[in-house]
Design an enzyme around this catalytic site. Structure first.
Site, PDB file in Angstrom:
ATOM      1  N   LYS A  11      48.559  34.691  30.105  1.00  0.00           N
ATOM      2  CA  LYS A  11      48.779  33.465  30.886  1.00  0.00           C
ATOM      3  C   LYS A  11      48.845  32.227  29.986  1.00  0.00           C
ATOM      4  O   LYS A  11      48.333  32.221  28.871  1.00  0.00           O
ATOM      5  CB  LYS A  11      47.718  33.345  31.983  1.00  0.00           C
ATOM      6  N   ARG A  70      43.089  42.934  34.736  1.00  0.00           N
ATOM      7  CA  ARG A  70      44.502  43.196  35.043  1.00  0.00           C
ATOM      8  C   ARG A  70      45.312  42.767  33.827  1.00  0.00           C
ATOM      9  O   ARG A  70      45.380  41.575  33.528  1.00  0.00           O
ATOM     10  CB  ARG A  70      44.878  42.375  36.284  1.00  0.00           C
TER      11      ARG A  70
END
Ligand code: HH2
Length: 264
Positions: A206, A242
């Site tokens: 991210k 994840r």
């Protein structure tokens, strides 16, 4: 949890696994690399992503879930906000509904989750994907995310979802300023774990990782930072991370576990 995005526009791997054979090969590779479960998504949630029609989303994820189901035991999660997609995915063999809207997207999300009887991931997001990064605001990001997740777990249980089926996720990057919100939220992760549900943490590749690293790194060059966050999560007690890069993360977590529990 290994990420399989069957989308043309996901932020880090969009378009790579849109072809059915490529998606299946990728998913099988993640299992071989040590993923304990797979998260299959047919709609990107990145800011500004184009919405995908229900039928198209089902056409992207269901054949892959069915193909995977026939060749492996690995549990499968479906990453969707749409009850109809979750329903089709569970019918094809998925056992978890990962909903970034925490079952708020559709009026029947809660009742469908209860009816399906699958595991459910309730994720925190401020705003909606299209606009969530415009001006996120919190007075106390850890407290507000924890309160939201506790309230959504209550709502799910009130609708008939069994307590032991519920997972929580702080939603790193979803309506959060890259530095001012994601970092304190990760710092205070134990408060989310303390709610008493298994916690899923999704920070892989991210943008905040690039931002902390001086803003220089593109999404596919954030592996070191992604692993750092996964280890931080493990230390805080999350139940799953994840990630896109399964082999490297599994190795890091194995080492972390071996050091954390010597002799076990
Ligand atoms: N992050 C993304 C998507 N789904 N689900 C949960 N529970 N937690 C997350 O942090 C999370 C999630 C975004 O990552 P990705 O799937 O790689 O990108 P995109 O949404 O662009 O497909």
């Amino acid at each position: 949890m290994g990420v399989v995005n069957v989308t043309p526009d996901s932020f880090s791997d969009g378009g790579r696994h849109l072809d059915a054979a490529a998606a299946l090969a990728h998913a099988r590779r993640l299992i071989a690399e040590g993923a304990d479960l797979l998260d299959i998504g047919g709609e990107s949630t990145r800011p500004g992503a184009a919405p995908v029609a229900e039928a198209e989303e089902i056409a992207r994820v269901v054949p892959l879930i069915a193909a995977l189901r026939s060749g492996s035991e690995a549990p499968i999660s479906v990453d969707t906000m749409k009850p109809a997609v979750a329903r089709a995915a569970v019918a094809a063999g998925a056992s978890m509904w990962n909903d970034v809207s925490a079952l708020r997207h559709a009026p029947d999300s809660l009742t469908v989750a209860a009816e399906l009887g699958c595991e459910v991931v309730l994720m925190h997001m401020q705003g909606a994907p299209a606009t969530m990064q415009a001006e996120p605001h919190y007075d106390d990001v850890v407290g507000e995310v924890a309160d939201f997740l506790a309230a959504r777990a209550e709502a799910a249980m009130a609708a008939g979802v069994a307590r032991e089926k519920i997972w929580l996720d702080p939603g790193i990057g979803f309506g959060k300023h890259m530095i001012r919100h994601n970092l304190p939220l990760l710092h205070g992760l134990e408060a989310i774990v303390a709610l008493g549900f298994p916690v899923l943490l999704g920070a892989s590749r991210k943008s905040f990782i690039g931002a902390v690293d001086g803003g220089r790194r593109a999404a596919d060059q954030r592996l070191g930072g992604s692993i750092a966050v996964a280890l931080w999560g493990a230390q805080a007690g999350v139940a799953a991370v994840r990630v896109h890069d399964v082999a490297e993360t599994v190795q890091a977590l194995r080492l972390w576990a071996a050091i954390a529990k010597p002799g076990v």
